[in-house]
Design a protein around this motif. Sequence first.
Motif, short mmCIF file in Angstrom:
data_model
loop_
_atom_site.label_atom_id
_atom_site.label_comp_id
_atom_site.label_asym_id
_atom_site.label_seq_id
_atom_site.Cartn_x
_atom_site.Cartn_y
_atom_site.Cartn_z
N GLN A 63 0.84 -1.21 0.00
CA GLN A 63 0.00 0.00 0.00
C GLN A 63 0.87 1.25 0.00
O GLN A 63 1.84 1.35 0.76
CB GLN A 63 -0.92 0.00 1.22
CG GLN A 63 -2.00 1.08 1.16
CD GLN A 63 -2.95 1.04 2.35
OE1 GLN A 63 -2.89 0.13 3.18
NE2 GLN A 63 -3.83 2.02 2.43
N VAL A 73 3.01 3.35 2.74
CA VAL A 73 2.36 4.33 3.61
C VAL A 73 2.34 3.76 5.02
O VAL A 73 2.23 2.54 5.21
CB VAL A 73 0.93 4.64 3.10
CG1 VAL A 73 -0.01 3.46 3.29
CG2 VAL A 73 0.38 5.89 3.75
N ALA A 74 2.48 4.63 6.00
CA ALA A 74 2.47 4.18 7.40
C ALA A 74 1.18 3.41 7.69
O ALA A 74 0.09 3.87 7.37
CB ALA A 74 2.58 5.38 8.34
N ILE A 105 -12.25 5.76 1.07
CA ILE A 105 -10.87 6.27 0.96
C ILE A 105 -10.15 5.49 -0.15
O ILE A 105 -10.17 4.26 -0.13
CB ILE A 105 -10.13 6.08 2.30
CG1 ILE A 105 -10.80 6.90 3.40
CG2 ILE A 105 -8.66 6.45 2.18
CD1 ILE A 105 -10.18 6.70 4.79
N VAL A 163 -8.37 0.84 6.59
CA VAL A 163 -9.00 0.90 5.26
C VAL A 163 -9.03 -0.45 4.56
O VAL A 163 -9.95 -0.75 3.80
CB VAL A 163 -8.35 1.96 4.34
CG1 VAL A 163 -8.59 3.35 4.88
CG2 VAL A 163 -6.88 1.71 4.13
N ASN A 192 -6.24 4.62 11.30
CA ASN A 192 -5.74 3.71 10.28
C ASN A 192 -4.23 3.60 10.33
O ASN A 192 -3.62 3.12 9.40
CB ASN A 192 -6.21 4.16 8.89
CG ASN A 192 -5.71 5.55 8.57
OD1 ASN A 192 -4.99 6.15 9.34
ND2 ASN A 192 -6.10 6.06 7.42
C1 LIG Z 1 -5.85 7.47 6.94
O1 LIG Z 1 -7.01 8.22 7.15
C2 LIG Z 1 -6.92 9.54 6.66
C3 LIG Z 1 -8.20 10.26 7.01
O2 LIG Z 1 -8.89 9.62 8.02
C4 LIG Z 1 -6.74 9.48 5.14
O3 LIG Z 1 -6.57 10.77 4.65
C5 LIG Z 1 -5.50 8.65 4.83
O4 LIG Z 1 -5.40 8.50 3.42
C6 LIG Z 1 -5.61 7.30 5.46
N1 LIG Z 1 -4.39 6.55 5.23
C7 LIG Z 1 -4.43 5.32 4.73
C8 LIG Z 1 -3.13 4.63 4.64
O5 LIG Z 1 -5.44 4.82 4.36
#
Ligand SMILES: *[C@@H]1O[C@H](CO)[C@@H](O)[C@H](O)[C@H]1NC(C)=O
Length: 229
Positions: A63, A73-74, A105, A163, A192
């Motif tokens: 991801q 991504v973290a 998302i 997510v 998340n």
């Molecule tokens: C985590 O959540 C934020 C908003 O809640 C969103 O902008 C971001 O993309 C999310 N990160 C991941 C890895 O899904």
Amino acid sequence: MRTSSVFAVLATSALAYGQNVVKVAVGGAGGAPTFTPNNFNATNGTIVQFQFTGAPGNHTVTQSSLASPCDPVAGGFDSGWVAVPATPALDPAPEWNITINNDQIPIWFYCKQLNLVKGPKPHCNLGMVGVINVGAKNFTAFVESASAAPSVGQAEGGLGGAVATATAPPTIPSGAALVTGAPAPAGTGSGNNTSSGAPSQPTKGSALATGVNSGVVFLATLFGMAVAL
Ligand SMILES: *[C@@H]1O[C@H](CO)[C@@H](O)[C@H](O)[C@H]1NC(C)=O
Ligand SMILES: *[C@@H]1O[C@H](CO)[C@@H](O)[C@H](O)[C@H]1NC(C)=O
Ligand SMILES: *[C@@H]1O[C@H](CO)[C@@H](O)[C@H](O)[C@H]1NC(C)=O
Ligand SMILES: *[C@@H]1O[C@H](CO)[C@@H](O)[C@H](O)[C@H]1NC(C)=O
Ligand SMILES: *[C@@H]1O[C@H](CO)[C@@H](O)[C@H](O)[C@H]1NC(C)=O
Ligand SMILES: *[C@@H]1O[C@H](CO)[C@@H](O)[C@H](O)[C@H]1NC(C)=O
Ligand SMILES: *[C@@H]1O[C@H](CO)[C@@H](O)[C@H](O)[C@H]1NC(C)=O
Ligand SMILES: [Cu+2]
């Protein structure tokens, strides 16, 4: 009439059992750096079934983010390396399921491979990227940004977070190799961001133990139901 009602029943029971499934082929023929499909929508509860059918292949499903298409991504998911030989063909292929937890998302992903199984660049630069639930964002722009990324992040992720999450590392049938990085357990952190879970060491044994799973079983089950009906 009869046929369509059978399929209506099948569709209904598949949904009732939460088995909305999207299959994604990881890698193409001859080592092609592709995800197929690479841009699709999947509602909450959908299982995205990554099948490492590209042979030869040595890929990850990792991801990333719109801002940084070729970096983990973290708190994101990461299959770790799954290597598939040119021959013999593996049936079932290695497989990895993730479940969609938030369809509001966009979920961006890429392959971490730097080595040149095919083509002159790392796979992310060659377009081995994808998105689930693109919404109003622009996938073409994401692919362009990935192709221009100056580096391709190699940090090991885990099973994912709010997510999308996996419950186990990829299944590895005999003949394939999970090279490194069985994903870390899904974090219990808030929101998340589950990056506090340290990446775990390979657990090849446990992956092998469940290696006979595949979508073939799912299809066979549906087939059996259709015959029974
Ligand atoms: C985590 O959540 C934020 C908003 O809640 C969103 O902008 C971001 O993309 C999310 N990160 C991941 C890895 O899904
Ligand atoms: C797969 O690629 C990874 C990363 O480049 C490498 O460490 C590993 O040795 C490769 N595995 C095989 C079987 O080629
Ligand atoms: C999917 O789940 C997320 C997280 O719980 C929620 O915010 C979203 O509204 C759900 N989507 C739909 C279509 O209900
Ligand atoms: C996914 O949904 C978006 C709207 O959120 C839509 O624009 C897009 O065409 C859909 N993609 C596919 C492959 O159906
Ligand atoms: C999406 O991005 C591409 C590449 O940057 C661009 O050509 C295209 O116009 C964009 N589409 C939209 C709808 O903004
Ligand atoms: C996720 O959590 C880690 C550790 O708490 C933090 O360093 C990192 O900045 C966070 N990332 C995001 C995207 O919130
Ligand atoms: C992935 O999900 C599908 C559909 O539910 C299932 O048939 C298959 O066995 C799962 N694969 C793994 C490796 O868990
Ligand atoms: Cu790849």
